[in-house]
Write a protein that holds these residues in place. Structure first.
Motif, PDB file in Angstrom:
ATOM      1  N   UNK A   1       0.851  -1.190   0.000  1.00 18.56           N
ATOM      2  CA  UNK A   1       0.000   0.000   0.000  1.00 18.56           C
ATOM      3  C   UNK A   1       0.887   1.241   0.000  1.00 18.56           C
ATOM      4  N   UNK A   2       1.275   1.694  -1.203  1.00 19.61           N
ATOM      5  CA  UNK A   2       2.198   2.824  -1.267  1.00 19.61           C
ATOM      6  C   UNK A   2       1.577   4.100  -0.714  1.00 19.61           C
ATOM      7  N   UNK A   3       0.255   4.201  -0.750  1.00 20.51           N
ATOM      8  CA  UNK A   3      -0.404   5.358  -0.166  1.00 20.51           C
ATOM      9  C   UNK A   3      -0.171   5.458   1.329  1.00 20.51           C
ATOM     10  N   UNK A   4      -0.015   4.314   1.999  1.00 16.04           N
ATOM     11  CA  UNK A   4       0.259   4.325   3.436  1.00 16.04           C
ATOM     12  C   UNK A   4       1.614   4.944   3.727  1.00 16.04           C
ATOM     13  N   UNK A   5       2.548   4.790   2.806  1.00 19.39           N
ATOM     14  CA  UNK A   5       3.855   5.431   2.972  1.00 19.39           C
ATOM     15  C   UNK A   5       3.741   6.937   2.932  1.00 19.39           C
ATOM     16  N   UNK A   6       2.927   7.455   2.016  1.00 21.63           N
ATOM     17  CA  UNK A   6       2.727   8.898   1.944  1.00 21.63           C
ATOM     18  C   UNK A   6       1.976   9.397   3.172  1.00 21.63           C
ATOM     19  N   UNK A   7       1.062   8.587   3.691  1.00 23.28           N
ATOM     20  CA  UNK A   7       0.327   8.952   4.899  1.00 23.28           C
ATOM     21  C   UNK A   7       1.291   9.052   6.089  1.00 23.28           C
ATOM     22  N   UNK A   8       2.207   8.094   6.212  1.00 22.14           N
ATOM     23  CA  UNK A   8       3.192   8.135   7.292  1.00 22.14           C
ATOM     24  C   UNK A   8       4.015   9.422   7.204  1.00 22.14           C
ATOM     25  N   UNK A   9       4.366   9.822   5.986  1.00 25.57           N
ATOM     26  CA  UNK A   9       5.153  11.048   5.831  1.00 25.57           C
ATOM     27  C   UNK A   9       4.341  12.268   6.237  1.00 25.57           C
ATOM     28  N   UNK A  10       3.045  12.258   6.000  1.00 21.46           N
ATOM     29  CA  UNK A  10       2.210  13.391   6.441  1.00 21.46           C
ATOM     30  C   UNK A  10       2.196  13.479   7.963  1.00 21.46           C
ATOM     31  N   UNK A  11       2.100  12.331   8.623  1.00 20.77           N
ATOM     32  CA  UNK A  11       2.188  12.318  10.089  1.00 20.77           C
ATOM     33  C   UNK A  11       3.514  12.936  10.544  1.00 20.77           C
ATOM     34  N   UNK A  12       4.591  12.477   9.943  1.00 21.95           N
ATOM     35  CA  UNK A  12       5.915  12.959  10.311  1.00 21.95           C
ATOM     36  C   UNK A  12       6.044  14.461  10.056  1.00 21.95           C
ATOM     37  N   UNK A  13       5.481  14.918   8.942  1.00 22.52           N
ATOM     38  CA  UNK A  13       5.574  16.332   8.593  1.00 22.52           C
ATOM     39  C   UNK A  13       4.831  17.204   9.603  1.00 22.52           C
ATOM     40  N   UNK A  14       3.713  16.708  10.120  1.00 25.74           N
ATOM     41  CA  UNK A  14       2.987  17.471  11.133  1.00 25.74           C
ATOM     42  C   UNK A  14       3.859  17.684  12.372  1.00 25.74           C
ATOM     43  N   UNK A  15       4.580  16.664  12.776  1.00 29.95           N
ATOM     44  CA  UNK A  15       5.462  16.793  13.937  1.00 29.95           C
ATOM     45  C   UNK A  15       6.675  17.656  13.603  1.00 29.95           C
TER      46      UNK A  15
END
Length: 384
Positions: free
Chosen positions: A118-132
């Motif tokens: 699920x490559x979209x989950x990788x982009x989602x993880x990066x959004x989480x990281x970017x918020x922090x």
């Protein structure tokens, strides 16, 4: 802050490295290594789904933690051995650190989904990281427990980046902000762990080194990886002839548990060195091998630890794929080792959110191409 921390820390690391017989900075081997991009211990993950949307959407992550990292210890009130849990303090700790716990667990789940296709989950993880990253989280003042939480969370974040940073459609601006934030937090961790005397080095130092090393690879910063590898050398120097870490043995009833816990960052550090051309496994006449043998024997029969400590051993967790996640890493370095293969078959899957999540998926179901990795001499002596 980071530059100042490294300026203080790296000269000692360099002199120790030369004393240990490694290549000097002017040698051809060192020059060649310095010119290469740093390699992830996970290699180039094979992706089975390219450019897919989030299969389960992108849930909201925990609110970035920007307050002071001042938390109670779950061993509050315990004696010098710090081996007696305080249930009330543990409950307060879990409540106070719920943002970091949720952040680590969520990143692990998302990055695992990415590895599974699920490559979209990788982009989602990066959004989480970017918020922090945007909130400059995890940079506040900290007490001793808070320093531990900072480095553990940094480790989870950095290994997540190593897994997902090449996801199709990744927002490069997000990725750069996250990398800058990781380096900032790593600088604080370095400051907090650069002046620890040898006799006080314990598992907290090992985890700090692993976290900083992962940031170094994620940001292609060789100075950070060098600091981490020198941290590994300092750490394994404490392993005695019987394969014991004295500081972890001092935990009395939890000595075996903490030896197991210590192996997690130490084996990952050795693997990060190996895939980048440095055989850390063999340091100290394979000091790590002695630790692996002692801990493996202890899992089967804890009597050695009970005799040395005078206390019945209490395991923090059962001996399973979480406690023995290092088996997956070591098996990758020593693929022909039948004893490790038997341990893999018994304890899989191997997973730990602070070392990259599900390592069974990474090492067994994805590409193992690590072009710069070197074979380690330690594999021949692991069980001697």
């Amino acid at each position: 802050m980071l530059a100042a921390s490294l300026a203080m820390a790296l000269p000692a690391a360099a002199s120790a490295a030369e004393a240990a017989g490694r290549s000097t900075p002017d040698s051809p081997a060192a020059a060649a290594a310095a010119s290469r991009k740093l390699v992830s211990p996970f290699g180039q993950l094979a992706r089975k789904a390219v450019g897919t949307p989030e299969k389960a959407g992108c849930p909201s992550g925990p609110e970035p933690y920007t307050a002071a990292l001042e938390f109670p210890s779950k061993y509050e009130g315990s004696g010098r051995s710090r081996d007696t849990l305080n249930p009330e303090a543990e409950a307060r700790y879990k409540l106070a650190t719920r943002a970091m716990q949720g952040f680590e667990a969520g990143l692990s789940e998302l990055s695992n989904r990415y590895v599974q296709g699920d490559s979209g989950a990788g982009r989602c993880a990066m959004r989480w990281l970017d918020e922090w990253a945007r909130a400059n989280a995890l940079t506040g003042p900290a007490n001793m427990t808070g320093k531990a939480v900072r480095k553990w969370t940094l480790s989870a974040a950095a290994f997540t980046v190593l897994k997902v940073q090449d996801a199709p459609g990744m927002d490069t601006a997000q990725l750069q902000r996250v990398r800058n934030w990781l380096r900032n937090v790593a600088g604080i961790v370095i400051q907090e762990h650069s002046n620890i005397p040898a006799q006080k080095i314990n598992n907290h130092f090992y985890w700090a080194a692993a976290a900083v090393g992962a940031v170094g690879i994620a940001t292609d910063d060789r100075n950070l990886l060098d600091w981490a590898m020198e941290g590994y050398r300092r750490s394994v120097a404490a392993i005695d002839d019987e394969g014991v870490l004295p500081r972890e043995m001092a935990r009395r009833s939890r000595a075996l548990s903490y030896h197991l816990y210590a192996l997690q960052p130490l084996v990952m550090l050795a693997e990060m060195g190996r895939v980048n051309g440095v055989d850390l496994y063999s340091v100290g006449d394979c000091a790590l091998c002695r630790l692996v043998r002692r801990v493996t024997d202890g899992v089967a029969d804890p009597s050695f630890f009970e005799t040395r400590t005078g206390a019945r051993q209490v395991m923090e967790d059962d001996a399973d794929g979480r406690a023995l996640i290092w088996v997956a890493i070591l098996s990758h370095a020593c693929p022909g080792d039948t004893r490790l293969q038997a341990m893999q078959a018994r304890y899989r899957p191997f997973s730990g959110r602070r070392l990259g999540g599900n390592l069974t998926d990474i090492y067994e179901h994805n590409s193992k191409e690590l072009p710069d990795a070197i074979p380690t001499q330690a594999c021949r002596h692991l069980w001697r």
